[in-house]
Design a protein around this motif. Structure first.
Motif, PDB file in Angstrom:
ATOM      1  N   ILE A 152      -2.614   5.228   3.166  1.00 44.77           N
ATOM      2  CA  ILE A 152      -1.754   4.207   3.428  1.00 44.77           C
ATOM      3  C   ILE A 152      -2.256   3.342   4.640  1.00 44.77           C
ATOM      4  O   ILE A 152      -2.465   2.119   4.502  1.00 44.77           O
ATOM      5  CB  ILE A 152      -0.352   4.666   3.657  1.00 44.77           C
ATOM      6  N   ALA A 153      -2.621   3.780   5.679  1.00 40.32           N
ATOM      7  CA  ALA A 153      -3.291   3.304   6.952  1.00 40.32           C
ATOM      8  C   ALA A 153      -4.536   2.601   6.689  1.00 40.32           C
ATOM      9  O   ALA A 153      -4.691   1.374   6.913  1.00 40.32           O
ATOM     10  CB  ALA A 153      -3.326   4.261   8.128  1.00 40.32           C
ATOM     11  N   THR A 154      -5.485   3.209   5.848  1.00 37.51           N
ATOM     12  CA  THR A 154      -6.688   2.623   5.611  1.00 37.51           C
ATOM     13  C   THR A 154      -6.351   1.608   4.689  1.00 37.51           C
ATOM     14  O   THR A 154      -6.983   0.357   4.765  1.00 37.51           O
ATOM     15  CB  THR A 154      -7.583   3.646   5.144  1.00 37.51           C
ATOM     16  N   ALA A 155      -5.592   1.623   3.581  1.00 38.67           N
ATOM     17  CA  ALA A 155      -5.191   0.572   2.599  1.00 38.67           C
ATOM     18  C   ALA A 155      -4.750  -0.345   3.091  1.00 38.67           C
ATOM     19  O   ALA A 155      -5.106  -1.709   2.765  1.00 38.67           O
ATOM     20  CB  ALA A 155      -4.520   1.261   1.281  1.00 38.67           C
ATOM     21  N   SER A 156      -3.767  -0.445   4.127  1.00 37.55           N
ATOM     22  CA  SER A 156      -3.253  -1.429   4.678  1.00 37.55           C
ATOM     23  C   SER A 156      -4.111  -2.400   5.623  1.00 37.55           C
ATOM     24  O   SER A 156      -4.023  -3.533   5.699  1.00 37.55           O
ATOM     25  CB  SER A 156      -1.739  -0.904   5.405  1.00 37.55           C
ATOM     26  N   LYS A 166      -4.792  -6.329   4.959  1.00 37.22           N
ATOM     27  CA  LYS A 166      -4.421  -7.219   5.974  1.00 37.22           C
ATOM     28  C   LYS A 166      -5.853  -7.957   6.265  1.00 37.22           C
ATOM     29  O   LYS A 166      -5.588  -9.136   6.160  1.00 37.22           O
ATOM     30  CB  LYS A 166      -4.131  -6.584   7.230  1.00 37.22           C
ATOM     31  N   ARG A 167      -7.054  -7.158   6.376  1.00 34.67           N
ATOM     32  CA  ARG A 167      -8.295  -7.746   6.652  1.00 34.67           C
ATOM     33  C   ARG A 167      -8.614  -8.876   5.633  1.00 34.67           C
ATOM     34  O   ARG A 167      -9.176  -9.928   5.670  1.00 34.67           O
ATOM     35  CB  ARG A 167      -9.267  -6.886   6.879  1.00 34.67           C
ATOM     36  N   LEU A 168      -8.362  -8.245   4.299  1.00 39.72           N
ATOM     37  CA  LEU A 168      -9.104  -9.432   3.235  1.00 39.72           C
ATOM     38  C   LEU A 168      -7.978 -10.516   3.118  1.00 39.72           C
ATOM     39  O   LEU A 168      -8.619 -11.632   3.050  1.00 39.72           O
ATOM     40  CB  LEU A 168      -9.117  -8.468   1.920  1.00 39.72           C
ATOM     41  N   ALA A 169      -6.984 -10.247   3.301  1.00 42.57           N
ATOM     42  CA  ALA A 169      -5.621 -11.429   3.369  1.00 42.57           C
ATOM     43  C   ALA A 169      -6.169 -12.454   4.419  1.00 42.57           C
ATOM     44  O   ALA A 169      -6.020 -13.574   4.221  1.00 42.57           O
ATOM     45  CB  ALA A 169      -4.426 -10.940   3.421  1.00 42.57           C
ATOM     46  N   ALA A 170      -6.246 -11.904   5.690  1.00 37.45           N
ATOM     47  CA  ALA A 170      -6.725 -12.682   6.769  1.00 37.45           C
ATOM     48  C   ALA A 170      -7.970 -13.283   6.824  1.00 37.45           C
ATOM     49  O   ALA A 170      -8.024 -14.472   6.874  1.00 37.45           O
ATOM     50  CB  ALA A 170      -6.743 -11.752   8.098  1.00 37.45           C
ATOM     51  N   ALA A 171      -8.862 -12.697   5.998  1.00 37.14           N
ATOM     52  CA  ALA A 171     -10.160 -13.727   5.765  1.00 37.14           C
ATOM     53  C   ALA A 171     -10.101 -14.644   4.679  1.00 37.14           C
ATOM     54  O   ALA A 171     -10.944 -15.642   4.690  1.00 37.14           O
ATOM     55  CB  ALA A 171     -11.313 -12.375   5.402  1.00 37.14           C
ATOM     56  N   GLY A 172      -9.032 -14.294   3.999  1.00 42.40           N
ATOM     57  CA  GLY A 172      -9.026 -15.395   2.707  1.00 42.40           C
ATOM     58  C   GLY A 172      -8.335 -16.494   3.060  1.00 42.40           C
ATOM     59  O   GLY A 172      -8.476 -17.747   2.779  1.00 42.40           O
ATOM     60  N   ALA A 179      -9.874  -0.716  -3.725  1.00 44.14           N
ATOM     61  CA  ALA A 179      -9.873   0.181  -2.498  1.00 44.14           C
ATOM     62  C   ALA A 179      -8.554   0.823  -2.582  1.00 44.14           C
ATOM     63  O   ALA A 179      -8.744   1.958  -2.172  1.00 44.14           O
ATOM     64  CB  ALA A 179     -10.164  -0.907  -1.426  1.00 44.14           C
ATOM     65  N   VAL A 180      -7.683   0.101  -2.701  1.00 41.96           N
ATOM     66  CA  VAL A 180      -6.202   0.568  -2.370  1.00 41.96           C
ATOM     67  C   VAL A 180      -6.125   1.804  -3.644  1.00 41.96           C
ATOM     68  O   VAL A 180      -5.345   2.865  -3.301  1.00 41.96           O
ATOM     69  CB  VAL A 180      -5.059  -0.206  -2.993  1.00 41.96           C
ATOM     70  N   ASP A 181      -6.390   1.798  -4.718  1.00 40.62           N
ATOM     71  CA  ASP A 181      -6.324   2.536  -5.932  1.00 40.62           C
ATOM     72  C   ASP A 181      -7.131   3.760  -5.491  1.00 40.62           C
ATOM     73  O   ASP A 181      -6.628   5.135  -5.541  1.00 40.62           O
ATOM     74  CB  ASP A 181      -6.850   2.094  -7.333  1.00 40.62           C
ATOM     75  N   GLY A 182      -8.362   3.598  -4.995  1.00 41.89           N
ATOM     76  CA  GLY A 182      -9.297   4.639  -4.792  1.00 41.89           C
ATOM     77  C   GLY A 182      -8.863   5.549  -3.704  1.00 41.89           C
ATOM     78  O   GLY A 182      -8.977   6.755  -3.730  1.00 41.89           O
ATOM     79  N   LEU A 183      -8.329   4.903  -2.347  1.00 45.16           N
ATOM     80  CA  LEU A 183      -7.613   5.808  -1.530  1.00 45.16           C
ATOM     81  C   LEU A 183      -6.169   6.396  -1.904  1.00 45.16           C
ATOM     82  O   LEU A 183      -5.927   7.568  -1.619  1.00 45.16           O
ATOM     83  CB  LEU A 183      -7.135   4.726  -0.288  1.00 45.16           C
ATOM     84  N   ALA A 184      -5.493   5.706  -2.865  1.00 47.33           N
ATOM     85  CA  ALA A 184      -4.271   6.377  -3.343  1.00 47.33           C
ATOM     86  C   ALA A 184      -4.626   7.822  -4.320  1.00 47.33           C
ATOM     87  O   ALA A 184      -3.830   8.661  -4.113  1.00 47.33           O
ATOM     88  CB  ALA A 184      -3.420   5.366  -4.517  1.00 47.33           C
ATOM     89  N   ARG A 185      -5.775   7.712  -5.168  1.00 46.19           N
ATOM     90  CA  ARG A 185      -6.206   8.771  -5.742  1.00 46.19           C
ATOM     91  C   ARG A 185      -6.787   9.686  -5.031  1.00 46.19           C
ATOM     92  O   ARG A 185      -6.692  11.040  -5.481  1.00 46.19           O
ATOM     93  CB  ARG A 185      -7.488   8.123  -6.873  1.00 46.19           C
ATOM     94  N   ALA A 186      -7.335   9.400  -3.992  1.00 44.19           N
ATOM     95  CA  ALA A 186      -7.871  10.448  -3.204  1.00 44.19           C
ATOM     96  C   ALA A 186      -6.784  11.189  -2.378  1.00 44.19           C
ATOM     97  O   ALA A 186      -6.880  12.410  -2.241  1.00 44.19           O
ATOM     98  CB  ALA A 186      -8.646   9.939  -2.091  1.00 44.19           C
ATOM     99  N   ALA A 187      -5.664  10.492  -2.096  1.00 41.47           N
ATOM    100  CA  ALA A 187      -4.479  11.120  -1.625  1.00 41.47           C
ATOM    101  C   ALA A 187      -3.845  12.099  -2.417  1.00 41.47           C
ATOM    102  O   ALA A 187      -3.438  13.273  -2.197  1.00 41.47           O
ATOM    103  CB  ALA A 187      -3.588  10.105  -1.013  1.00 41.47           C
ATOM    104  N   ALA A 188      -3.982  11.610  -3.789  1.00 40.98           N
ATOM    105  CA  ALA A 188      -3.212  12.474  -4.679  1.00 40.98           C
ATOM    106  C   ALA A 188      -4.060  13.868  -4.953  1.00 40.98           C
ATOM    107  O   ALA A 188      -3.323  14.766  -5.272  1.00 40.98           O
ATOM    108  CB  ALA A 188      -2.982  11.716  -6.198  1.00 40.98           C
ATOM    109  N   THR A 211       0.678  -1.069  -0.106  1.00 45.42           N
ATOM    110  CA  THR A 211      -0.061   0.084  -0.169  1.00 45.42           C
ATOM    111  C   THR A 211       0.971   1.300  -0.153  1.00 45.42           C
ATOM    112  O   THR A 211       0.419   2.148  -0.609  1.00 45.42           O
ATOM    113  CB  THR A 211      -0.919   0.025   1.290  1.00 45.42           C
ATOM    114  N   THR A 212       1.746   1.086   0.801  1.00 37.18           N
ATOM    115  CA  THR A 212       2.838   2.308   0.774  1.00 37.18           C
ATOM    116  C   THR A 212       3.375   2.850  -0.659  1.00 37.18           C
ATOM    117  O   THR A 212       3.526   3.830  -1.173  1.00 37.18           O
ATOM    118  CB  THR A 212       4.030   2.239   1.840  1.00 37.18           C
TER     119      THR A 212
END
Length: 186
Positions: free
Chosen positions: A172-176, A180-186, A153-162, A90-91
């Motif tokens: 970064i914090a929200t995307a991360s 993590k949550r999606l990966a942990a659930a997968g 989600a990561v892209d949307g957050l990145a574009r909002a930061a841009a 995400t960073t």
């Protein structure tokens, strides 16, 4: 000063193209204006890109390659846990989008304008999904819907930061957290 290698000339042309976009917008970018800006003949530019659409495609692919290179380098150095991988992915993504700025958004919009070049945007999305899947694979096996949602989600957050609607740190914090949550659930 000697002649530039093909790779160095390509880099010079891509950098000059971004300068044109930054100063005058995507509509001002033509192969002729690029040749003038770079101080080369028109055939040199045509040899590298063929068409304006070819130039736009190469600008976008260059943008993708820079982001993924940053991801891969950071993953090699720090990716020892799911949290670290999520943070690195995400960073690098957010920083890449923020650093690319409005110029990349202009290229994105220009590419979205035709069916032939929209294919490049789909390939870009698939490229990032594959990178995310590979990085997260030691911790989770995610299906395509989960990876697609994660990247969106990561892209949307990145574009909002841009666009400075949210801070880089919040993006970064929200995307991360989402990764993590999606990966942990997968």
């Amino acid at each position: 000063m000697g002649r530039l290698s093909r790779a160095d000339r390509r880099r010079q042309l891509l950098d000059s193209a971004m300068e044109i976009i930054r100063a005058e917008g995507t509509n001002a970018l033509t192969l002729v204006t690029l040749a003038e800006k770079a101080g080369v003949t028109r055939p040199v530019v045509y040899d590298h890109f063929g068409t304006r659409e070819g130039l736009l495609v190469e600008l976008y692919r260059d943008y993708d390659q820079r982001i993924v290179a940053a991801m891969r380098q950071a993953l090699g150095q720090r990716a020892r846990s799911l949290g670290a991988v999520a943070s690195v992915l995400t960073t690098a993504y957010v920083d890449g989008v923020v650093d690319a700025g409005e110029e990349c958004e202009e290229v994105f919009a220009a590419l979205a304008g035709s069916p032939e070049t929209r294919k490049v945007l789909r390939e870009s999305r698939d490229f990032y999904i594959a990178e995310f899947a590979a990085a997260l694979e030691p911790f989770a096996r995610l299906d395509l819907p989960a990876l697609t949602g994660m990247l969106s989600a990561v892209d949307g957050l990145a574009r909002a930061a841009a666009d400075q609607r949210i801070t880089r740190a919040d993006a970064i914090a929200t995307a991360s957290l989402i990764v993590k949550r999606l990966a942990a659930a997968g």
